[in-house]
Every structure is written in C-alpha cells, then in structure tokens.
Enzyme design. Structure first.
Site, short mmCIF file in Angstrom:
data_model
loop_
_atom_site.label_atom_id
_atom_site.label_comp_id
_atom_site.label_asym_id
_atom_site.label_seq_id
_atom_site.Cartn_x
_atom_site.Cartn_y
_atom_site.Cartn_z
N HIS A 56 0.53 -39.49 -15.08
CA HIS A 56 -0.85 -39.33 -15.00
C HIS A 56 -1.06 -37.97 -16.06
O HIS A 56 0.18 -37.72 -16.68
CB HIS A 56 -1.45 -39.00 -13.49
N HIS A 58 -1.96 -34.94 -15.94
CA HIS A 58 -2.00 -33.50 -15.52
C HIS A 58 -0.75 -32.51 -16.62
O HIS A 58 0.11 -33.37 -16.73
CB HIS A 58 -1.73 -33.19 -13.95
N ASP A 60 1.35 -30.44 -15.93
CA ASP A 60 3.15 -30.19 -15.38
C ASP A 60 3.52 -31.48 -15.35
O ASP A 60 4.59 -31.74 -15.06
CB ASP A 60 2.67 -29.76 -13.90
N HIS A 61 2.90 -32.54 -16.11
CA HIS A 61 3.41 -33.95 -16.08
C HIS A 61 3.80 -34.28 -17.66
O HIS A 61 4.75 -34.88 -17.92
CB HIS A 61 2.93 -34.90 -15.41
N HIS A 115 -4.95 -39.47 -7.08
CA HIS A 115 -4.90 -38.23 -7.37
C HIS A 115 -5.44 -38.14 -8.78
O HIS A 115 -6.17 -36.92 -8.73
CB HIS A 115 -3.06 -38.13 -7.55
N ASP A 135 2.28 -38.19 -8.52
CA ASP A 135 1.46 -37.25 -7.57
C ASP A 135 0.69 -38.24 -6.41
O ASP A 135 -0.19 -37.71 -6.06
CB ASP A 135 0.81 -36.34 -8.29
N HIS A 175 7.12 -34.29 -7.36
CA HIS A 175 7.50 -32.87 -6.77
C HIS A 175 8.28 -32.81 -5.42
O HIS A 175 8.17 -33.90 -4.76
CB HIS A 175 6.16 -32.22 -6.42
ZN LIG Z 1 -1.00 -34.13 -10.74
#
Ligand SMILES: [Zn+2]
Length: 263
Positions: A56, A58, A60-61, A115, A135, A175
């Site tokens: 996705h 975000h 942090d990905h 998410h 996520d 995560h």
């Molecule tokens: Zn995320």
C-alpha cells in the site's frame, strides 16, 4: 519459492521481504523500506531484484522504492488505485492478477481494502500457501484504519477473503506487533490459553528470527478472527452495554477495532 523476512529494527517495527526463484535467482522485494538491508541480503544470496511490490501507499512501505530502483532498475508494482500516490508505478494490480518471479514463483494479488483503500496482499501459489499481508492482517491483530482506511471494508476483507484461505497458509505481515497484539487478545479474552502460551513463549523474541504463524493459529489467538467467542462478546459488553444479545460478527469486529485504537 524462497522467502527471506528482513527485520528493519526501526521504530515502526517494519518487516521487509524478498521472494526469490531458486532456479533463476530473480527476486521480488516487498515494501523494501530498509533498502540497504534488502539490497545487501539480495547480494549475499546472489539474487537480482527485478520487481518491487508495495502492499500500500504508506511511506513506511514505499520509502525505499527510489533507492532500490536506482540500484537494480526494478519495476514497481502496487494496487491499481495507488497510481497517483506511489511515484513510478510500472504495473497496477487488481484482484486475481498473477505476478511471476523467475521461472518458478507465482504470486496472486488479493484486493484487500480496509487499512487503506488501495491495499494488496499477495498469496503464493505453493503447496503450502504463504500470505504477504502488509498492514491488513498482523500476527494476533488487524491493521488500523485511520490513514485512509475504512473499518467496514477491513471487516469485509477479513470475513470474505482472509478467513476463507487454507488454514495452513503462512502469515507474513508488514510489522512485528505480535507481543502487543497478544496482550490485547488477552485483555479481551483473558481465558484464551493459546494466546497466553504464545505470549510466554514469544516475549522478547529476536525479530531477526521471528515466529511465523499460520491462519489456523491466527484463528486461535487473533481477536479479530474470534468474533463469536462468548468471552470476547462478554468483555465487549462491559465496554459497550448496548451491545445486542447475539451481536453479529461485523458489529463485534467494528467495536474491537474501536477499542484497539484507544488501548
Ligand atoms: Zn500502513
């Protein structure tokens, strides 16, 4: 198919993944935020990263995309609706699309909103399936919905897609939240012996050699799969006295998601 789980040791506790074809050494990197660790792991194994898959949009990905593309020329794949959010996407994925890695690996895209509304999970076509779930699903938990997501969509994804996968499916989340999530399970369901045993066993585990669960295990220890448990419903009623006598699973899921946000 060879799976390498890479622990980033960052504060968000991200896991990155390399999925490689043992015959050709071609590899796909999932959410390679820690591009240095991912590139080094590929090099050490003698693999060539030819594709990057973002579960996705975000940061942090996706934050490692540029560096991995610069180093390898890999193509970026993500949900087709993420086109405006992830720069440089070469391929937009929809439900059922198949991603080939080398000669031997096939990964099927699942369209899994909740998410965010442009989230994919990958399901491997292997004898024992593996699910790379970003996520959406965590060990003993579920993704949050407060950065572009929707709880009802997340419930539908759990009920209509994830819960129907083969029980032996291996679970590879984005995560490492297992310890905290097990504590939430036990907060909601204090008599869950499987969750208590798992927490005792995994407390302080080295995420470099993280435990990998299966869907069958998740149905025992993940509150978000335990929507008809009498204890889950009873403790939920303490927080929500208006809960109906026999609440439908969707109501239970949404209330649990709400409680988890404040927990
Ligand atoms: Zn995320």
């Amino acid at each position: 198919m060879i799976v390498k789980q890479i622990w980033t040791a960052n504060s968000y506790r991200n896991f990155n993944y390399l999925i490689a074809c043992p015959e050709t050494g071609e590899a796909l990197a999932i959410d390679p935020l820690d591009h240095e660790k991912c590139l080094r792991a590929a090099k050490d194994a003698g693999w060539t990263i030819t594709q990057v898959l973002n579960t996705h949009e975000h940061r942090d990905h996706t934050g490692g995309n540029d560096a991995v593309v610069r180093a390898t020329g890999a193509k970026i794949l993500a949900h087709k609706n993420a086109k405006d959010k992830i720069p440089g996407m070469a391929r937009g994925l929809g439900a059922g699309d198949v991603i080939k890695v080398g000669r031997t690996v096939e990964l099927e895209a699942l369209d899994t909103p909740g998410h965010t509304m442009s989230h994919v999970c990958l399901l491997s076509h292997t004898e024992q399936p593996a699910l790379f779930c970003g996520d959406t699903l965590f060990n003993a938990g579920a993704g949050n919905c407060h950065n572009g997501g929707h709880p009802t969509e997340l419930y539908n994804t759990f009920a209509q897609q994830l819960a129907k996968l083969p029980p032996q499916t291996l679970i590879y989340p984005g995560h490492d939240y297992i310890e905290n999530n097990l504590r939430f399970t036990l907060d909601r369901e204090p008599d869950n012996a499987a969750a208590a045993r798992m927490l005792a066993r995994l407390s302080g585990q080295d995420p470099n050699r993280a435990y990998v669960s299966t869907l069958a295990v998740e149905t025992e220890v993940n509150t978000f799969f335990r929507l008809t448990s009498p204890t889950v419903i009873a403790t939920l009623r303490e927080a929500f006295p208006d809960l109906p006598e026999n609440p439908d699973p969707k109501t239970v899921f949404l209330k649990l998601r709400e409680l988890r946000n404040k927990w």
